[in-house]
Scaffold this motif. Sequence first.
Motif, PDB file in Angstrom:
ATOM      1  N   ARG A 156       0.892  -1.280  -0.442  1.00 59.83           N
ATOM      2  CA  ARG A 156      -0.061   0.202   0.007  1.00 59.83           C
ATOM      3  C   ARG A 156       0.725   1.480   0.287  1.00 59.83           C
ATOM      4  N   GLN A 157       0.239   2.543  -0.390  1.00 58.06           N
ATOM      5  CA  GLN A 157       0.779   3.728  -0.970  1.00 58.06           C
ATOM      6  C   GLN A 157      -0.220   4.918  -0.410  1.00 58.06           C
ATOM      7  N   ALA A 158       0.663   5.096   0.237  1.00 52.72           N
ATOM      8  CA  ALA A 158      -0.749   6.927   1.089  1.00 52.72           C
ATOM      9  C   ALA A 158       0.449   7.693   0.165  1.00 52.72           C
ATOM     10  N   PRO A 159      -0.621   9.138  -0.453  1.00 55.91           N
ATOM     11  CA  PRO A 159       0.426   9.896  -0.353  1.00 55.91           C
ATOM     12  C   PRO A 159       1.317  10.724   0.139  1.00 55.91           C
ATOM     13  N   GLY A 160       2.275  10.595  -0.534  1.00 55.24           N
ATOM     14  CA  GLY A 160       3.651  11.258   0.015  1.00 55.24           C
ATOM     15  C   GLY A 160       4.621  10.064   1.351  1.00 55.24           C
ATOM     16  N   LYS A 161       4.226   8.818   0.593  1.00 56.59           N
ATOM     17  CA  LYS A 161       4.503   7.720   1.405  1.00 56.59           C
ATOM     18  C   LYS A 161       5.095   6.849   0.609  1.00 56.59           C
ATOM     19  N   ASP A 162       6.669   6.755   0.983  1.00 55.30           N
ATOM     20  CA  ASP A 162       6.829   4.934   1.051  1.00 55.30           C
ATOM     21  C   ASP A 162       5.365   3.697   0.353  1.00 55.30           C
ATOM     22  N   ARG A 163       6.269   3.106  -0.639  1.00 56.41           N
ATOM     23  CA  ARG A 163       5.111   2.061  -0.635  1.00 56.41           C
ATOM     24  C   ARG A 163       5.314   0.943   0.555  1.00 56.41           C
ATOM     25  N   GLU A 164       3.986   0.809   1.622  1.00 57.78           N
ATOM     26  CA  GLU A 164       4.394  -0.807   2.517  1.00 57.78           C
ATOM     27  C   GLU A 164       3.955  -2.351   2.266  1.00 57.78           C
ATOM     28  N   PHE A 165       4.635  -2.417   2.916  1.00 55.51           N
ATOM     29  CA  PHE A 165       4.552  -4.260   2.798  1.00 55.51           C
ATOM     30  C   PHE A 165       3.066  -4.028   3.446  1.00 55.51           C
ATOM     31  N   VAL A 166       2.131  -5.113   3.556  1.00 60.93           N
ATOM     32  CA  VAL A 166       1.414  -5.589   4.052  1.00 60.93           C
ATOM     33  C   VAL A 166       1.230  -7.039   4.498  1.00 60.93           C
ATOM     34  N   ALA A 167       1.000  -7.425   2.954  1.00 61.33           N
ATOM     35  CA  ALA A 167       0.878  -9.361   3.126  1.00 61.33           C
ATOM     36  C   ALA A 167       1.508  -9.838   2.085  1.00 61.33           C
ATOM     37  N   ALA A 168       1.863 -11.301   2.504  1.00 59.69           N
ATOM     38  CA  ALA A 168       2.620 -12.088   1.356  1.00 59.69           C
ATOM     39  C   ALA A 168       2.033 -13.621   1.220  1.00 59.69           C
ATOM     40  N   ILE A 169       1.746 -14.143   0.504  1.00 59.93           N
ATOM     41  CA  ILE A 169       1.443 -15.963   0.546  1.00 59.93           C
ATOM     42  C   ILE A 169       2.222 -15.978  -0.577  1.00 59.93           C
ATOM     43  N   ASP A 170       2.350 -17.263  -0.336  1.00 57.76           N
ATOM     44  CA  ASP A 170       3.234 -18.273  -1.547  1.00 57.76           C
ATOM     45  C   ASP A 170       2.804 -19.194  -1.942  1.00 57.76           C
ATOM     46  N   TRP A 171       3.340 -19.833  -2.476  1.00 50.94           N
ATOM     47  CA  TRP A 171       2.057 -20.920  -3.815  1.00 50.94           C
ATOM     48  C   TRP A 171       1.257 -22.010  -2.815  1.00 50.94           C
ATOM     49  N   SER A 172       0.987 -22.821  -2.637  1.00 49.26           N
ATOM     50  CA  SER A 172       1.591 -23.572  -1.870  1.00 49.26           C
ATOM     51  C   SER A 172      -0.342 -22.857  -0.731  1.00 49.26           C
ATOM     52  N   ASN A 173      -0.258 -21.785  -0.284  1.00 47.23           N
ATOM     53  CA  ASN A 173      -1.000 -21.352   0.885  1.00 47.23           C
ATOM     54  C   ASN A 173      -0.451 -22.020   2.384  1.00 47.23           C
ATOM     55  N   THR A 174       0.952 -21.909   2.062  1.00 47.37           N
ATOM     56  CA  THR A 174       1.888 -22.496   3.584  1.00 47.37           C
ATOM     57  C   THR A 174       2.635 -21.708   3.990  1.00 47.37           C
ATOM     58  N   ASN A 175       2.801 -20.837   3.916  1.00 44.16           N
ATOM     59  CA  ASN A 175       3.696 -18.910   4.227  1.00 44.16           C
ATOM     60  C   ASN A 175       2.561 -18.457   3.954  1.00 44.16           C
ATOM     61  N   LEU A 176       1.936 -17.247   5.486  1.00 41.40           N
ATOM     62  CA  LEU A 176       1.884 -15.926   5.143  1.00 41.40           C
ATOM     63  C   LEU A 176       3.161 -14.895   5.998  1.00 41.40           C
ATOM     64  N   TYR A 177       3.067 -14.109   5.530  1.00 44.79           N
ATOM     65  CA  TYR A 177       3.993 -13.335   6.263  1.00 44.79           C
ATOM     66  C   TYR A 177       3.554 -11.538   5.970  1.00 44.79           C
ATOM     67  N   TYR A 178       3.351 -10.769   6.766  1.00 41.28           N
ATOM     68  CA  TYR A 178       2.548 -10.035   7.041  1.00 41.28           C
ATOM     69  C   TYR A 178       3.191  -8.740   7.859  1.00 41.28           C
ATOM     70  N   GLY A 179       3.127  -7.524   7.406  1.00 32.94           N
ATOM     71  CA  GLY A 179       3.483  -6.407   8.064  1.00 32.94           C
ATOM     72  C   GLY A 179       3.288  -6.030   9.449  1.00 32.94           C
ATOM     73  N   ASP A 180       4.222  -5.242  10.527  1.00 31.83           N
ATOM     74  CA  ASP A 180       3.354  -5.270  11.674  1.00 31.83           C
ATOM     75  C   ASP A 180       2.476  -4.409  12.230  1.00 31.83           C
ATOM     76  N   SER A 181       1.959  -3.628  10.958  1.00 30.29           N
ATOM     77  CA  SER A 181       0.945  -2.497  11.037  1.00 30.29           C
ATOM     78  C   SER A 181      -0.346  -3.067  11.002  1.00 30.29           C
ATOM     79  N   VAL A 182      -0.932  -4.642  10.503  1.00 29.78           N
ATOM     80  CA  VAL A 182      -1.949  -4.889   9.843  1.00 29.78           C
ATOM     81  C   VAL A 182      -1.628  -6.272  10.749  1.00 29.78           C
ATOM     82  N   LYS A 183      -0.477  -6.507  11.086  1.00 27.23           N
ATOM     83  CA  LYS A 183      -0.724  -8.235  11.812  1.00 27.23           C
ATOM     84  C   LYS A 183      -1.983  -8.130  12.936  1.00 27.23           C
TER      85      LYS A 183
END
Length: 123
Positions: free
Chosen positions: A38-65
Amino acid sequence: QVQLVESGGGLVQAGGSLRLSCAASGRTFEHYTMGWFRQAPGKDREFVAAIDWSNTNLYYGDSVKGRFTISRDNAKKTVYLQMNSLKPEDTAVYYCAGDGPLRVATPAEYDYWGQGTQVTVSS
């Protein structure tokens, strides 16, 4: 190549929920790690979440966990981001990205990006 199209953004009040979808086209979607940024005006692009192909590994940014959940349906070639307990600071353009990066929180490692969908959370 992969084309990504986000949908589901909009205006929601604080504390509410929203579900974003990212529809993908591409023969190798099943093998991609997919991410949300996600990216708010004037701010850097921020990582939110990610998921691998098998749904096994999930990743979240601290602000949204604890509030956001990423999932995918490979048969539908779609990645989802369920956003609960939304806060005004979640307001941003949300992008989905893919192509199996090793460092899921690093935008430069993703090859494909959607156009983004606006999420606005009112106080």
